[in-house]
Design an enzyme around this catalytic site. Structure first.
Site, PDB file in Angstrom:
ATOM      1  N   HIS A 172      16.620 -12.961  60.520  1.00 32.20           N
ATOM      2  CA  HIS A 172      16.303 -11.683  61.151  1.00 32.20           C
ATOM      3  C   HIS A 172      14.988 -11.714  61.914  1.00 32.20           C
ATOM      4  O   HIS A 172      14.500 -10.673  62.348  1.00 32.20           O
ATOM      5  CB  HIS A 172      16.317 -10.571  60.102  1.00 32.20           C
ATOM      6  N   HIS A 230      27.955 -17.015  60.383  1.00 36.09           N
ATOM      7  CA  HIS A 230      29.202 -16.408  59.928  1.00 36.09           C
ATOM      8  C   HIS A 230      30.331 -17.428  59.813  1.00 36.09           C
ATOM      9  O   HIS A 230      31.329 -17.163  59.142  1.00 36.09           O
ATOM     10  CB  HIS A 230      29.604 -15.264  60.852  1.00 36.09           C
TER      11      HIS A 230
END
EC number: 1.11.1.21
Length: 748
Positions: free
Chosen positions: A270, A97
């Site tokens: 993920h 991020h």
């Protein structure tokens, strides 16, 4: 009106102190914002102008730092417990991020300055919980001090997190100096509510709710205000994997990732950790920027049960993707294709998907006795149901080695896209392989030209018959592609002669073709006549030609100046040039050359300020360059707009003198961008101008600068400052000169 107990939480209250009260921007919301030209002032940097971060980083015990970071991964803290006893997933998200705000259209965003520490990023809804991640790192940052920046530490920690869970990364480079204030140049969108997107799609005009047919405004690279990329529940919260794939392709593409890199990043990222949606979102307190002072920069205090550990809520989704969330595996892809999926909701009420007819074998993050069924996000299913993503995903499933390599490379690109060329890479883990997206240029492998050679070449160039204005235009076109945001572009490589730059509308002009043809002939003649392998590159020759023309223009104006020139640029090949990546850099407008026009949402002078900021220019540097380029007759199309002089080609301050002449009256002609200046007494036409020109008389702050250069004693200063600003732009990408890195730019 009820009074607030805390004025900080009541925006209608105005503090009776300096800096408060109604601002100029409140009174005149459309006034030109010059603040982005005044960022990163040296006085804001507590380390001082003399601090050399690259040298400090190189003195770091790098592997001791990595060992401390790795030890932290499993050192769970009671105040913020680690999922599965390992902070790896949290730190991967933190690094992602930080770097993932990068967008290729303007090079802004990214992890380069550690901006995740500041608003608005520190308070984005997509960054809930990352305030805790950074605080977990504080003891390490405190230990190593200024030898490791926050910008580097955030990203290195993500790398170490992957390695600590068994993944072999591609490498890592340091070199990201911290910034010390909010980057106000990044446009994150026009919405005024978190998670809104009513402005960013289709220019805010078309039905932005049509999730299958809408266009995201450039340069934005996120589907909603406050998200890094897309809504994981699906577009606007609609659990539609096919529509989500469209958003994914757009947003990841805006971050310079192709389809294979996108699949690798999603599937690879993920593989680890989990999302958090244990309780209602309305149990979360204010974000860090709005939180009480007692929170000391933390936010989102959670009143649901313990508010942490098993009771954590961040995104509102509650998904653990794999059976081994702290180890690298292929399980994400295995489960994605093994099961059919049905829609369900998280405890927080968010759309997610559960495997049909599956056993509960996914571990709980805190209770070993609990098991869960496999879960996926809507955006995860896009990798299966979008036909292009599916093909890539199945290949990765069948070839885990290809998947691991693709993820390693995509992750490295994610972390390093805005770091700049390899000349800026530092540290013991810089990979040897040169990658196309790094915009490589050849190393200098020959003797460089001497000062005597440069003088002779300048004479030959000026005698070639090419107009000095064409020489200046070509040099400017080459060097002004530089972007301080991601340190791409510039004169090194001479990509002005290659696709796509030579075909850009602003460059596809007769002056460029003529100049390049003549300079290539001069280069060939010079290089073939040398002994000992001495050569001059086209990249150097383009800049040298501009130097020669500027010196001549100054001489013709009565000033003998020497414009600095340092050889050492080399020529990139077409094979070393990623056409798509450079296509994203084509300017919509370039006010320095009077190219482009206003749109319904952006005025021409706003494009000019945007361009100046990317060139790391101050307001005085912007003004003096415009004034010089106009009298040097360098408009891209040869027009006379803004050429306020009767002696074009001479480096005079005539632009400012005539702009400020009160005997001239201006009126708009031909739309919003073009103006005509006439004699107030006779009405005779004197000049034409664009908004890029007249803004230096209409904007109060720019006019104040123009008055300095337009005064009777302004000519000599104008020439001196123009040469300094010109030299700065010509060398913005000369990292090989080992200029001291600084987050502040040179000021006139």
């Amino acid at each position: 009106m009820a009074e607030s107990k805390c004025p900080a939480h009541q925006h209608v209250l105005k503090a009776n102190v300096g800096g408060a009260g109604t601002s100029n921007q409140d009174w005149w919301p459309d006034r030109l914002k010059l603040n982005i030209l005044r960022q990163n002032n040296p006085v804001s940097n507590p380390l001082g102008e003399e601090f050399d971060y690259a040298a400090a980083f190189n003195s770091l015990d790098y592997f001791a730092l990595k060992k401390d970071i790795q030890d932290l991964m499993t050192d769970s803290q009671d105040w913020w417990p680690a999922d599965f006893g390992h902070y790896g997933g949290l730190f991967i998200r933190m690094a992602w991020h930080s770097a993932g705000t990068y967008r290729v259209a303007d090079g802004r965003g990214g992890g380069g300055g550690g901006q995740q520490r500041f608003a608005p990023l520190n308070s984005w809804p997509d960054n809930v919980g990352l305030d805790k991640a950074r605080r977990l790192l504080w003891p390490i940052k405190q230990k190593y001090g200024n030898k490791i920046s926050w910008a580097d530490l955030l990203l290195l920690t993500g790398n170490v997190a992957l390695e600590s869970m068994g993944f072999k990364t591609f490498g890592f480079s340091g070199g990201r100096a911290d910034t010390w204030e909010v980057d106000e140049s990044a446009n994150w969108g026009g919405e005024t509510t978190w998670l809104g997107n009513d402005v960013r799609y289709s220019g805010g005009k078309a039905d932005h709710k049509d999730i299958h047919n809408r266009d995201l405004d450039k340069p934005l690279a996120a589907a909603h205000m406050g998200l890094i990329y897309v809504n994981p529940e699906g577009p606007d919260g609609n659990p539609d994997p096919i529509a989500a794939a469209k958003d994914i392709r757009t947003t990841f593409g805006r971050m310079a990732m192709n389809d294979e890199e996108t699949v690798a990043l999603i599937a690879g990222g993920h593989t680890f950790g989990k999302t958090h949606g244990a309780g209602p979102a309305d149990k979360l307190g204010p974000e860090p920027e709005a939180a009480d002072m007692a929170q000391q920069g933390l936010g989102w205090t959670n009143s649901f049960k313990s508010g942490k550990g098993p009771d954590t809520t961040t995104s509102g989704l509650e998904v653990t993707w794999t059976k081994t969330p702290t180890k690298w595996s292929n399980q994400f892809l295995e489960y994605l294709f093994r099961y059919d999926w049905e829609l369900t909701k998280s405890p927080a009420g968010a759309h997610q998907w559960v495997a049909k007819n599956a056993e509960a074998f996914i571990p709980d993050a805190f209770d070993p006795s609990k098991k869960r069924k496999p879960m996926m996000l809507t955006t995860d299913l896009s990798l299966r149901y979008d036909p292009i993503y599916e093909k890539i995903s199945r290949r990765f499933l069948e070839h885990p080695d290809q998947f691991a390599d693709a993820f390693a490379r995509a992750w490295f690109k994610l972390l390093h896209r805005d770091l700049g060329p390899r000349a800026l890479y530092i540290g013991p883990e810089v990979p040897a392989e040169v990658l196309p997206w790094q915009d490589p240029v050849p190393a200098v492998d020959h003797p460089l030209i001497s000062n005597e050679d440069a003088s002779a070449l300048k004479q030959r160039i000026l005698a070639s018959g090419v107009k000095p204005s064409s020489l200046i235009s070509t040099a400017w076109a080459s060097a002004s592609t530089f972007r301080g945001s991601d340190k791409r572009g510039g004169a090194n490589g001479a990509r002005i002669r290659l696709s796509p730059q030579r075909e850009w509308a602003v460059n596809n002009q007769p002056w460029l073709r003529e100049t390049l043809s003549v300079l290539e002939a001069i280069q060939k003649q010079f290089n073939t006549s040398q002994s000992g392998g001495k050569k001059v590159s086209i990249a150097d020759l383009i800049v040298l030609a501009g130097v020669a023309a500027v010196e001549k223009a100054a001489r013709d104006a009565g000033y003998a100046v020497t414009v600095p020139f340092t050889p050492g640029r080399t020529d990139a090949s077409q094979e070393q040039t990623d056409v798509q990546s450079f296509s994203d850099m084509e300017p919509i407008a370039d006010g320095f050359r009077n190219y482009g026009s206003s749109t319904s949402r952006v005025r021409a002078e706003e494009w000019l300020i945007d361009k100046a900021q990317l060139l790391t220019l101050s307001a005085p540097e912007l003004a003096v360059l415009i004034g010089g380029l106009r009298v040097l007759n360098t408009n891209y199309d040869g027009s006379a707009h803004g050429v306020f002089t009767q002696r074009p080609g001479k480096l005079t301050n005539d632009f400012f003198v005539n702009l400020l002449d009160m005997n001239t009256a201006w009126k708009s002609i031909g739309g919003v961008d073009l103006y005509e200046g006439t004699d107030r007494k006779t009405g005779a036409k004197k000049w034409t101008a664009t908004r890029n020109d007249l803004v230096f008389g209409s904007n109060a702050e720019l006019r104040a600068i123009a008055e300095v250069y337009g005064s009777s004693d302004g000519q000599e200063k104008f020439v001196k400052d123009f040469v300094a600003a010109w030299d700065k732009v010509m060398n913005l990408d000369r990292f090989d000169l080992k200029k001291k890195q600084s987050t502040s730019s040179h000021r006139l």
